[in-house]
Design a protein around this motif. Sequence first.
Motif, PDB file in Angstrom:
ATOM      1  N   ALA A  29     109.134   1.526  80.912  1.00  0.00           N
ATOM      2  CA  ALA A  29     110.167   2.242  80.606  1.00  0.00           C
ATOM      3  C   ALA A  29     110.225   2.507  79.024  1.00  0.00           C
ATOM      4  CB  ALA A  29     111.448   1.590  80.970  1.00  0.00           C
ATOM      5  N   GLY A  30     109.853   1.548  78.176  1.00  0.00           N
ATOM      6  CA  GLY A  30     109.789   1.685  76.855  1.00  0.00           C
ATOM      7  C   GLY A  30     108.279   2.275  76.276  1.00  0.00           C
ATOM      8  N   CYS A  31     107.620   2.437  77.090  1.00  0.00           N
ATOM      9  CA  CYS A  31     106.134   2.721  76.632  1.00  0.00           C
ATOM     10  C   CYS A  31     106.051   3.991  75.415  1.00  0.00           C
ATOM     11  CB  CYS A  31     105.155   2.853  77.633  1.00  0.00           C
ATOM     12  SG  CYS A  31     103.408   3.044  77.216  1.00  0.00           S
ATOM     13  N   ASN A  32     105.515   3.457  74.388  1.00  0.00           N
ATOM     14  CA  ASN A  32     105.291   4.812  73.430  1.00  0.00           C
ATOM     15  C   ASN A  32     103.925   4.756  72.770  1.00  0.00           C
ATOM     16  OD1 ASN A  32     105.266   2.221  71.618  1.00  0.00           O
ATOM     17  ND2 ASN A  32     106.382   2.924  70.108  1.00  0.00           N
ATOM     18  N   ARG A  33     103.234   4.209  73.848  1.00  0.00           N
ATOM     19  CA  ARG A  33     101.519   3.905  73.254  1.00  0.00           C
ATOM     20  C   ARG A  33     100.609   4.941  73.782  1.00  0.00           C
ATOM     21  NH1 ARG A  33     104.899   0.170  73.111  1.00  0.00           N
ATOM     22  NH2 ARG A  33     104.709  -1.673  71.807  1.00  0.00           N
ATOM     23  N   LEU A  34      99.849   5.469  73.392  1.00  0.00           N
ATOM     24  CA  LEU A  34      98.532   6.232  73.623  1.00  0.00           C
ATOM     25  C   LEU A  34      97.270   5.680  73.209  1.00  0.00           C
ATOM     26  CD1 LEU A  34     100.040   9.844  73.047  1.00  0.00           C
ATOM     27  CD2 LEU A  34      99.993   8.675  75.093  1.00  0.00           C
ATOM     28  N   ARG A  35      96.230   6.044  73.850  1.00  0.00           N
ATOM     29  CA  ARG A  35      94.870   5.290  73.408  1.00  0.00           C
ATOM     30  C   ARG A  35      93.811   6.372  73.444  1.00  0.00           C
ATOM     31  NH1 ARG A  35      94.589  -0.406  74.430  1.00  0.00           N
ATOM     32  NH2 ARG A  35      96.474  -1.240  75.221  1.00  0.00           N
ATOM     33  N   LEU A  36      93.194   6.053  72.239  1.00  0.00           N
ATOM     34  CA  LEU A  36      92.091   7.118  71.813  1.00  0.00           C
ATOM     35  C   LEU A  36      90.821   6.023  71.916  1.00  0.00           C
ATOM     36  CD1 LEU A  36      91.027   9.972  71.196  1.00  0.00           C
ATOM     37  CD2 LEU A  36      91.025   9.152  68.864  1.00  0.00           C
ATOM     38  N   LEU A  37      89.909   6.202  72.934  1.00  0.00           N
ATOM     39  CA  LEU A  37      88.632   5.632  73.327  1.00  0.00           C
ATOM     40  C   LEU A  37      87.620   5.854  72.129  1.00  0.00           C
ATOM     41  CD1 LEU A  37      90.620   4.952  75.694  1.00  0.00           C
ATOM     42  CD2 LEU A  37      88.532   4.887  77.227  1.00  0.00           C
ATOM     43  N   ALA A  38      86.776   4.990  72.088  1.00  0.00           N
ATOM     44  CA  ALA A  38      85.553   5.253  71.223  1.00  0.00           C
ATOM     45  C   ALA A  38      84.895   6.513  71.443  1.00  0.00           C
ATOM     46  CB  ALA A  38      84.779   4.036  71.053  1.00  0.00           C
ATOM     47  N   ASP A  39      84.812   6.642  72.722  1.00  0.00           N
ATOM     48  CA  ASP A  39      84.055   8.089  73.300  1.00  0.00           C
ATOM     49  C   ASP A  39      84.687   9.194  73.152  1.00  0.00           C
ATOM     50  OD1 ASP A  39      85.582   7.802  75.261  1.00  0.00           O
ATOM     51  OD2 ASP A  39      84.187   7.581  76.895  1.00  0.00           O
ATOM     52  N   GLY A  40      86.023   9.212  72.427  1.00  0.00           N
ATOM     53  CA  GLY A  40      87.147  10.376  72.538  1.00  0.00           C
ATOM     54  C   GLY A  40      87.563  10.693  73.534  1.00  0.00           C
ATOM     55  N   ASN A  41      87.797   9.910  74.642  1.00  0.00           N
ATOM     56  CA  ASN A  41      88.740   9.883  75.758  1.00  0.00           C
ATOM     57  C   ASN A  41      90.145   9.577  75.494  1.00  0.00           C
ATOM     58  OD1 ASN A  41      86.539  11.070  77.234  1.00  0.00           O
ATOM     59  ND2 ASN A  41      86.962   9.790  78.892  1.00  0.00           N
ATOM     60  N   LEU A  42      91.117  10.491  76.029  1.00  0.00           N
ATOM     61  CA  LEU A  42      92.297  10.040  75.845  1.00  0.00           C
ATOM     62  C   LEU A  42      93.195   9.318  76.970  1.00  0.00           C
ATOM     63  CD1 LEU A  42      95.149  10.183  73.953  1.00  0.00           C
ATOM     64  CD2 LEU A  42      95.489  12.351  75.033  1.00  0.00           C
ATOM     65  N   LYS A  43      93.653   8.093  76.793  1.00  0.00           N
ATOM     66  CA  LYS A  43      94.162   7.451  77.894  1.00  0.00           C
ATOM     67  C   LYS A  43      95.436   7.164  77.816  1.00  0.00           C
ATOM     68  CE  LYS A  43      92.643   3.151  80.596  1.00  0.00           C
ATOM     69  NZ  LYS A  43      91.745   3.951  81.767  1.00  0.00           N
ATOM     70  N   VAL A  44      96.549   7.722  78.597  1.00  0.00           N
ATOM     71  CA  VAL A  44      97.796   7.782  78.247  1.00  0.00           C
ATOM     72  C   VAL A  44      98.454   6.280  78.739  1.00  0.00           C
ATOM     73  CG1 VAL A  44      98.129  10.121  78.309  1.00  0.00           C
ATOM     74  CG2 VAL A  44      98.311   9.071  80.355  1.00  0.00           C
ATOM     75  N   CYS A  45      97.674   5.504  79.637  1.00  0.00           N
ATOM     76  CA  CYS A  45      98.306   4.355  80.167  1.00  0.00           C
ATOM     77  C   CYS A  45      97.091   3.357  80.329  1.00  0.00           C
ATOM     78  CB  CYS A  45      98.873   4.505  81.507  1.00  0.00           C
ATOM     79  SG  CYS A  45      99.487   2.700  82.497  1.00  0.00           S
ATOM     80  N   LEU A  46      97.170   2.176  79.977  1.00  0.00           N
ATOM     81  CA  LEU A  46      96.252   1.067  80.004  1.00  0.00           C
ATOM     82  C   LEU A  46      95.768   0.852  81.247  1.00  0.00           C
ATOM     83  CD1 LEU A  46      94.670  -1.244  78.428  1.00  0.00           C
ATOM     84  CD2 LEU A  46      96.657  -2.657  78.824  1.00  0.00           C
ATOM     85  N   PHE A  47      96.696   1.004  82.170  1.00  0.00           N
ATOM     86  CA  PHE A  47      96.331   0.566  83.479  1.00  0.00           C
ATOM     87  C   PHE A  47      95.810   1.642  84.500  1.00  0.00           C
ATOM     88  CE2 PHE A  47      99.067  -3.077  82.226  1.00  0.00           C
ATOM     89  CZ  PHE A  47      98.006  -3.932  81.858  1.00  0.00           C
TER      90      PHE A  47
END
Length: 390
Positions: free
Chosen positions: A318-336
Amino acid sequence: MMPLGCLSELARRQRRWPGHAIDAMRVGLQCLTRTTDSLRFSYSYATSCADVPEVLPSETPLSDMLVDSFGRFHNYLRISLTERCNLRCQYCMPAEGVELTPNTELLSHDEIIRVAGLFVTSGVDKIRLTGGEPTVRKDIEDICLHLSGLKGLKTLAMTTNGLVLSKKLPKLKECGVNALNISLDTLVPAKFEFMTRRKGHSKVIESIDAAIELGYKSVKINCVVMRGMNDDEICDFVEMTRYKPVNVRFIEFMPFDGNVWNVKKLVPYAEMMDKVRQRFKGLERLQDHPSETAKNFKIDGHAGTISFITSMTEHFCAGCNRLRLLADGNLKVCLFGPSEVSLREPIRAGVDDAGLREIISTAVKRKKDKHAGMFDIAKTANRPMIHIGG
């Protein structure tokens, strides 16, 4: 005519962000999409997780690029700088290692800075550098120097295994790294070698001490707890906080491709808490920020603090404020979540900043309200943690 529910959504956003330009057409499309998607999600995304309450951004977003369809404002970006690592931790990758992405398909220095700049100008004020192991990247200092110079960025953090950190830390601090997470899953050198498949326990301890000596106020120690492996050391780690001003973070074992996750290996938060309460008196819960991933505690008389990251048994979606940019340039909006969108390909195809912002915004708007629960996650194809970034 826009449906009544969508009109209500438009009015709600205008009240939330007074003076901020709201695209009525986009709101309408998001509302209609969410309505039609809800039925599909109810069948394909069933979970035991609790309902997600609305989470308002703590500050007015600079744009709606980082606001998802549930009102969560993502001001925290994790950037994986490399897939390479000088350890082989059992919960991170399979024993045989993983196939690495060719260097030509990884984001370059300039591409990292460009993408990070887009996020910061849109409202990101915290960036965490991860890997693999970020310190093995040769241009790490220069990347940190450029990132720390981005106007609006308040925190430049790094998650590292600490193996070579003590030597590099003075320079990294000069280049703007102002927060550290150091991974350490055992206080027993022989067990460290078994868990990481490499030597180096003393070097990690040395890095922790070096960070304290250099005056870092935020030194966090990440400890992934696994039954039969290191769950007998929980109180030993807590004891470390008696004299060291560190925050030990006990992390529930999470499933990723290749780490042979099993619920029997999971030591739930409640069980860890019981062990701590039986041994230590004066345990007091601290006030957590709404976007905090950890449940934080202090113990009377201890210089440091302890925390529990309960991703599996008590999620904090509910409080997630995180995004992930992977080394290959892919954007991942949820870790799981298995969904990813490439930013590298449009960058190299010549897409301008406005186009990249639209791609990012679309990905963020598709983020689901919560993860699927640990048993469904365990059955869902996802990358090894070494590819995603710690």
